[in-house]
Design a protein around this motif. Structure first.
Motif, PDB file in Angstrom:
ATOM      1  N   TYR A  30      44.258  49.676  41.401  1.00  0.00           N
ATOM      2  CA  TYR A  30      45.057  49.844  40.187  1.00  0.00           C
ATOM      3  C   TYR A  30      44.422  50.901  39.290  1.00  0.00           C
ATOM      4  CZ  TYR A  30      47.293  45.349  41.285  1.00  0.00           C
ATOM      5  OH  TYR A  30      47.996  44.342  41.881  1.00  0.00           O
ATOM      6  N   GLN A  31      45.283  51.663  38.601  1.00  0.00           N
ATOM      7  CA  GLN A  31      44.816  52.540  37.529  1.00  0.00           C
ATOM      8  C   GLN A  31      45.692  52.254  36.316  1.00  0.00           C
ATOM      9  OE1 GLN A  31      45.106  56.711  38.397  1.00  0.00           O
ATOM     10  NE2 GLN A  31      45.881  56.390  40.439  1.00  0.00           N
ATOM     11  N   ALA A  32      45.064  52.287  35.169  1.00  0.00           N
ATOM     12  CA  ALA A  32      45.830  51.944  33.968  1.00  0.00           C
ATOM     13  C   ALA A  32      45.250  52.621  32.737  1.00  0.00           C
ATOM     14  CB  ALA A  32      45.826  50.440  33.769  1.00  0.00           C
ATOM     15  N   ASP A  33      46.037  52.614  31.683  1.00  0.00           N
ATOM     16  CA  ASP A  33      45.582  53.189  30.410  1.00  0.00           C
ATOM     17  C   ASP A  33      46.361  52.518  29.275  1.00  0.00           C
ATOM     18  OD1 ASP A  33      44.236  54.767  28.629  1.00  0.00           O
ATOM     19  OD2 ASP A  33      45.561  56.491  28.845  1.00  0.00           O
ATOM     20  N   SER A  34      45.809  52.574  28.090  1.00  0.00           N
ATOM     21  CA  SER A  34      46.544  52.113  26.912  1.00  0.00           C
ATOM     22  C   SER A  34      46.163  52.989  25.732  1.00  0.00           C
ATOM     23  CB  SER A  34      46.220  50.657  26.592  1.00  0.00           C
ATOM     24  OG  SER A  34      46.827  50.303  25.357  1.00  0.00           O
ATOM     25  N   ASP A  35      47.081  53.112  24.778  1.00  0.00           N
ATOM     26  CA  ASP A  35      46.764  53.897  23.579  1.00  0.00           C
ATOM     27  C   ASP A  35      46.005  53.055  22.553  1.00  0.00           C
ATOM     28  OD1 ASP A  35      48.956  52.322  22.978  1.00  0.00           O
ATOM     29  OD2 ASP A  35      50.063  53.885  21.917  1.00  0.00           O
ATOM     30  N   LEU A  77      41.426  43.305  33.773  1.00  0.00           N
ATOM     31  CA  LEU A  77      42.363  42.978  34.853  1.00  0.00           C
ATOM     32  C   LEU A  77      42.119  43.867  36.066  1.00  0.00           C
ATOM     33  CD1 LEU A  77      45.573  42.484  32.694  1.00  0.00           C
ATOM     34  CD2 LEU A  77      44.539  40.737  34.149  1.00  0.00           C
ATOM     35  N   VAL A  78      41.899  45.162  35.796  1.00  0.00           N
ATOM     36  CA  VAL A  78      41.650  46.109  36.891  1.00  0.00           C
ATOM     37  C   VAL A  78      40.365  45.722  37.622  1.00  0.00           C
ATOM     38  CG1 VAL A  78      41.059  48.518  37.415  1.00  0.00           C
ATOM     39  CG2 VAL A  78      42.937  48.001  35.832  1.00  0.00           C
ATOM     40  N   LYS A  79      39.344  45.376  36.815  1.00  0.00           N
ATOM     41  CA  LYS A  79      38.055  44.985  37.375  1.00  0.00           C
ATOM     42  C   LYS A  79      38.190  43.762  38.289  1.00  0.00           C
ATOM     43  CE  LYS A  79      33.613  43.604  35.421  1.00  0.00           C
ATOM     44  NZ  LYS A  79      32.861  43.434  34.189  1.00  0.00           N
ATOM     45  N   VAL A  80      39.013  42.834  37.884  1.00  0.00           N
ATOM     46  CA  VAL A  80      39.199  41.607  38.671  1.00  0.00           C
ATOM     47  C   VAL A  80      39.984  41.884  39.954  1.00  0.00           C
ATOM     48  CG1 VAL A  80      40.355  39.347  38.688  1.00  0.00           C
ATOM     49  CG2 VAL A  80      39.024  40.045  36.694  1.00  0.00           C
ATOM     50  N   LEU A  81      41.044  42.660  39.826  1.00  0.00           N
ATOM     51  CA  LEU A  81      41.976  42.759  40.952  1.00  0.00           C
ATOM     52  C   LEU A  81      41.668  43.884  41.938  1.00  0.00           C
ATOM     53  CD1 LEU A  81      45.376  42.042  39.139  1.00  0.00           C
ATOM     54  CD2 LEU A  81      43.932  40.449  40.410  1.00  0.00           C
ATOM     55  N   ASN A  82      41.035  44.957  41.481  1.00  0.00           N
ATOM     56  CA  ASN A  82      40.819  46.092  42.382  1.00  0.00           C
ATOM     57  C   ASN A  82      39.978  45.700  43.599  1.00  0.00           C
ATOM     58  OD1 ASN A  82      42.356  47.966  41.167  1.00  0.00           O
ATOM     59  ND2 ASN A  82      40.688  49.385  40.652  1.00  0.00           N
ATOM     60  N   GLY A  83      40.390  46.217  44.776  1.00  0.00           N
ATOM     61  CA  GLY A  83      39.625  45.971  45.995  1.00  0.00           C
ATOM     62  C   GLY A  83      40.034  44.714  46.730  1.00  0.00           C
ATOM     63  N   HIS A  84      41.057  44.056  46.237  1.00  0.00           N
ATOM     64  CA  HIS A  84      41.532  42.867  46.933  1.00  0.00           C
ATOM     65  C   HIS A  84      42.848  43.152  47.642  1.00  0.00           C
ATOM     66  CE1 HIS A  84      38.465  40.194  45.354  1.00  0.00           C
ATOM     67  NE2 HIS A  84      38.526  40.955  44.277  1.00  0.00           N
TER      68      HIS A  84
END
Lengths: 147, 406
Positions: A69-74, A85-92
């Motif tokens: 996942y890649q994401a961003d917010s303002d 969330l990215v840290k938890v889900l990435n690589g699964h």
């Protein structure tokens, strides 16, 4: 790679050391600042998630059977939550992501301490991340059928 | 004599609360105001002792409730100095009031090619009902712009008013900019061409005296919950001569004279516009809030808030990273601002955890945000129960946000 349950537990442990909310937010801000920037191609309205007061962009790829996942917010605190969330889900794998509930959100008080409009944004984010996993899983199954 | 703010704060039980183990600093009064004990007691007493439908019963309780409901109407009439209580319609709130006018006035007076004038600083509730009317009738919306200070460009109104204009609908005080509009001037200009004016007083009624006859507005409206009364109740004032010509908005019980299956004749004012069982506890609760305000003293409130506005503005302007969005001189105690490049939402979350309640976002005025090209603002909205100490806490909170986020 540690399983999703353990990763979530690690985050809960990390958050338990913070005595007050300001420290938690400082940590989220740090995580937000460390989040790798999203590919500019995905920084468009097409990849915006509805339901947040701030803007959140999200995209996911499947690399060697694992979600990236890649994401961003303002808004930086929101970006910190996205980074978690990215840290938890990435690589699964998509299957792992779909099988596991994201219990850490409740456990660290992110959903109960954010008001409904805010957590709607958070829920929308989680929902979109799961949708990506679902779509990639469906594609993989379809590809297998053709093999 | 100085304003007894400590004593006044004691009248509002919610203000004694602590949130996240910190004293509550409630600066979101633009969204809703808190209720003094007397309003809470009134509503509870009505539920406990008097509950009964108004205008329908032959029995003791219903008679009692009807008398109090009509007395509440008279109290509202006197509060805004309307000519008769028939001009005071109880609605569900400011939104309900505007929708009533947009429908009923629209049905009677607006046709294809006609024009409705609003301003660029309207709340969505004074935009969308008119857009819906325009869509129904093939009419057009015209907009009075505002300048960089957030002040209405009344000089542009002259060129907008023409023979196709049917009504001017304008906010009395802006919920996102804090500007008090020169409504008398607008009314004079519109009336010179025989065009009626509706004023949205949702953010003005709690900050100063409103005299509808002195203003000479044709419609005035506000919500009870923003003037220390219960939620779900509101007022629509309309000049009798105008209201009389309008068809009803909703059909139902109590708004009728004779009903047969062939046709219906309608009740007189104000009942024609009060279909169904109304929110009578809300209306009587509003009257209790009005009594409370009169006891505190409207002029005393105005004087106190003037000093509070001056102090708040001075303190905010001392912060170099802070930009006021809307800097009109004529203003209510509502301040919208941005902090350097910090997203309002981030600041709002941190202030919340410090016990400080503000609002962030567009405040239901997206065109105002579009005007400035910003995603939203942080808004602190104060009333007469807020104090300088609370302003100081806000300032500390803002400094903390800047330290954490930039």
């Amino acid at each position: 790679m540690t399983n999703l349950k353990d990763i979530q537990q690690n985050i809960v442990d990390e958050f338990s050391v913070f005595e007050d909310w300001i420290d938690r937010y400082n940590y989220l801000i740090e995580l937000g600042n460390e989040l790798p920037s999203i590919d500019p191609r995905y920084h468009t309205t097409e990849y915006l998630i509805n339901g947040c007061q701030s803007k959140v962009w999200l995209h996911a790829d499947l690399v060697d059977g694992k979600m990236v996942y890649q994401a961003d917010s303002d808004a930086i605190i929101v970006k910190g939550i996205v980074a978690l969330l990215v840290k938890v889900l990435n690589g699964h794998t998509p299957a792992e992501i779909l099988e596991n509930e994201l219990t850490f959100i409740d456990a660290i008080g992110l959903s109960q301490n954010l008001s409904p409009t805010r957590s709607n944004g958070l829920l929308a984010m989680v929902k979109k991340m799961r949708l990506y996993a679902m779509a990639y899983q469906a594609r993989e199954l379809k590809n297998k059928d053709h093999e | 004599m100085s304003f007894p703010v400590d004593q006044i704060r004691n009248d509002f039980p919610i203000l004694k609360q602590r949130v996240y183990n910190k004293p509550l600093v409630y600066l979101d009064n633009g969204a809703t105001t808190h209720k003094p004990q007397v309003v809470i007691d009134t509503v509870r007493e009505l539920q406990e002792m008097h509950n009964s439908s108004v205008h329908r019963g032959i029995h003791f309780l219903s008679d009692q409730m009807t008398a109090r409901y009509e007395a509440a109407r008279e109290r509202v009439r006197s509060f805004i100095n309307a000519a008769s209580s028939g001009e005071i319609i109880f609605t569900s709130g400011a939104t309900g009031s505007i929708n009533t006018v947009a429908f009923s006035f629209g049905e009677r007076y607006v046709k294809t090619g006609d024009e409705i004038i609003i301003s660029e600083m309207e709340h969505h509730s004074n935009i969308v009902p008119w857009q819906m009317l325009c869509e129904r009738k093939g009419a057009h919306l015209r907009v009075i712009p505002f300048n960089e200070q957030g002040e209405l460009k009344t000089d542009e109104l002259d060129s907008l008013l023409n023979e196709k204009t049917r009504i001017v609908a304008l906010v009395h005080a802006s919920n996102s900019l804090g500007t008090i509009n020169p409504v008398k001037e607008v009314i004079r200009m519109a009336h010179a061409r025989g065009i009626p004016v509706l004023l949205d007083g949702a953010q003005m009624i709690q900050h100063g005296p409103v005299d509808v006859r002195e203003l000479d507005c044709d419609f005035y409206l506000f919500s009870a919950h923003k003037v220390f009364g219960p939620t779900g109740s509101g007022i629509l004032y309309g000049k009798e001569s105008l209201l009389d010509t309008l068809p009803p908005y909703q059909g139902g019980g109590d708004m009728v004279d004779q009903v047969t299956l062939e046709g219906t004749t309608y009740n007189t004012l104000p009942f024609k516009f009060e279909a169904g069982t109304t929110n009578f506890t809300g209306a009587i609760g509003l009257a209790a809030a009005i009594d409370y305000l009169n006891n505190v003293g409207i002029n005393e409130i105005v004087q106190y808030e003037k000093a509070l506005i001056r102090y708040t503005r001075e303190q905010l302007e001392k912060i170099g990273e802070l930009t006021l969005v809307g800097s009109a001189q004529e203003r209510i105690s509502v301040f919208s601002f941005l902090l350097a490049n910090i997203h309002p939402y981030d600041a709002g979350m941190i202030l919340d955890k410090m016990g400080i309640a503000v609002r962030t976002g567009t405040h239901c005025t997206q065109p105002v945000m579009d005007h400035f090209g910003i995603p939203g603002t942080i808004r602190a909205s104060l009333v007469f129960y807020n104090t300088r100490e609370e302003v100081d806490m806000l300032i500390d909170g803002i400094k903390k946000c800047i330290a954490m986020l930039s």
